[in-house]
Motif scaffolding. Structure first.
Motif, short mmCIF file in Angstrom:
data_model
loop_
_atom_site.label_atom_id
_atom_site.label_comp_id
_atom_site.label_asym_id
_atom_site.label_seq_id
_atom_site.Cartn_x
_atom_site.Cartn_y
_atom_site.Cartn_z
N THR A 150 65.12 71.55 -34.91
CA THR A 150 64.09 71.45 -35.95
C THR A 150 63.86 72.81 -36.58
N ILE A 151 63.68 72.81 -37.89
CA ILE A 151 63.27 74.01 -38.61
C ILE A 151 61.81 73.85 -39.01
N TYR B 143 67.42 72.62 -46.90
CA TYR B 143 67.33 72.71 -45.44
C TYR B 143 68.19 71.62 -44.79
N ASN B 144 68.17 70.44 -45.38
CA ASN B 144 68.97 69.34 -44.83
C ASN B 144 70.46 69.67 -44.93
N ILE C 293 62.90 68.56 -39.51
CA ILE C 293 62.10 69.59 -40.18
C ILE C 293 60.62 69.35 -39.86
N ALA D 241 60.56 64.81 -47.30
CA ALA D 241 61.39 65.12 -46.13
C ALA D 241 61.74 63.84 -45.36
#
Ligand code: SF4
Length: 380
Positions: free
Chosen positions: A218-219, A233-234, A241, A276
């Motif tokens: 996870t970010i 990010y993905n 996330i 998200a």
């Protein structure tokens, strides 16, 4: 000790803190995993020069964060067969420190101790803070509960800026050793585009050095407010996330997180979470809260809304830690936490959100009670 008793004990330990006698601390930093202050300090008192456990295990496998408090009624003592937890003079149960990962003694090719780059949270979560700096401190607009800056200054136990290549090296060592099942990455708030570029480079480094295509983990970035950010990010390869909303009630959010609230509104967060969930999928998005700084009613409204959007919730039990603006205050009672988190668990259970598999399980988060409450409902 049955599971509900363990949940209550964990709440007590997080609210009251804990002590450990000299003999009980033998082996910390050699055999047993010690604190390395990767981001925040959660103890009620600083302890420079004394190695303390990061977290420990209660009966049934419950992980609880170690929060030092010299005035706590709870104390871990060494006994003939191991370690016992006492409340004053009453023996409660056996406890165990966690084993120290072997990579904590290794160095990167650049000569840096790996433990100054990544640390294991709980039993299996490899944690990287890619930047121990937050721009809100310089403006005196930091979140009232945050001690990121003073933790760095007090302990100086991790590198404030880590080389991308070295993060990949540490991930490779931890995964190879078998002590990490997933990774958690975060940093203080800074420039959005620079953060996206940095995370992309970190993911590429981890992939190159571990051979993994998607990174299990996870970010928790600075709040992503646009679809482009979420997609970036993905595409970087991380599987989940999270968004640190901190406080659900909008007025309290503005008061407690002045810098962050000036940059990202409550609605911005919701928009980010909504997008998200579409991109990462239900259950792979987290709304992260500090639990204990707002009324039960508004906190539970947040849980309801977040799960309605298809996301999971991570509520950390607030610690009035040294160096934060709320140092010396008191958290709500353990009973308040238990009653509130049991209600939250019912909401999450009813919403039927897939449990996040990428982080924030009961084996990682010693500072959240929600996993433990969900375990009572059979969700792990
Ligand atoms: S945004 Fe708030 S909680 Fe996060 S690092 Fe900055 S001050 Fe701390």
């Amino acid at each position: 000790m049955n599971p509900i008793e363990t949940l209550k004990l964990k709440a007590d330990l997080l609210v009251e803190g804990v002590r450990a006698g000299g003999e009980a601390l033998e082996g910390l930093g050699t055999i047993h995993k010690e604190q390395n202050h990767g981001l925040f300090g959660w103890d009620f008192e600083d302890h420079v020069g004394t190695k303390l456990p990061d977290d420990f295990v209660l009966p049934g496998g419950t992980i609880v964060q170690f929060r030092k408090n010299s005035r706590s009624p709870f104390k871990v003592r060494r006994c003939t067969n191991g370690l016992d937890l006492y409340r004053l003079e009453e023996r409660l149960c056996e406890v165990n420190w966690l084993p120290r990962p072997e990579f904590y003694d290794k160095k990167t090719l650049g000569g840096n101790p790996m433990v100054r780059i990544g640390q294991i949270g709980g039993e299996d979560c490899l944690f990287f803070c890619y930047q121990n700096h937050c721009s809100y401190f310089a403006k005196k607009q930091q979140c009232l509960f945050c001690n990121l800056a003073s933790t760095s200054d007090t302990y100086d136990s991790v590198l404030r800026k880590k080389e991308v290549r070295e993060i990949g090296e540490v991930a490779s060592a931890a995964l190879e050793e078998g002590v990490a099942r997933h990774v958690l990455l975060t940093g203080g708030c800074f420039n959005r585009q620079r953060e996206i570029d940095l995370v992309r480079d970190i993911m590429a480094s981890i992939s190159a050095q571990t051979g993994l295509e998607g990174i299990p983990g996870t970010i928790l970035p600075s709040p992503a407010v646009g679809l482009d950010d979420v997609l970036a990010y993905n595409e970087a390869g991380i599987r989940a996330i999270g968004f640190s909303m901190e406080i659900w009630d909008e007025a309290l959010y503005a008061a407690i997180c002045p810098g962050k609230a000036g940059a990202v509104s409550h609605d911005d967060f919701l928009q980010g979470i909504r997008m998200a969930v579409e991109v990462f999928g239900e259950g792979n998005v987290y709304g992260v809260f500090v639990m204990g700084l707002e009324p039960r009613k508004t906190f539970l409204e947040g849980v309801r809304e977040i799960t309605f959007l298809g996301a999971n919730v991570v509520p950390f039990v607030w610690s009035p830690n040294p160096g934060s603006l709320l140092e010396g205050h008191r958290a709500p009672t353990a009973e308040w936490y238990v009653e509130t988190v049991l209600e939250a668990a019912e909401i999450v259970y009813a919403a039927d959100i897939p449990p996040g598999t990428e982080n924030h399980c009961y084996r990682c988060d010693g500072n959240s009670l929600l996993h433990d409450a969900l375990r009572l409902r059979g969700i792990e």
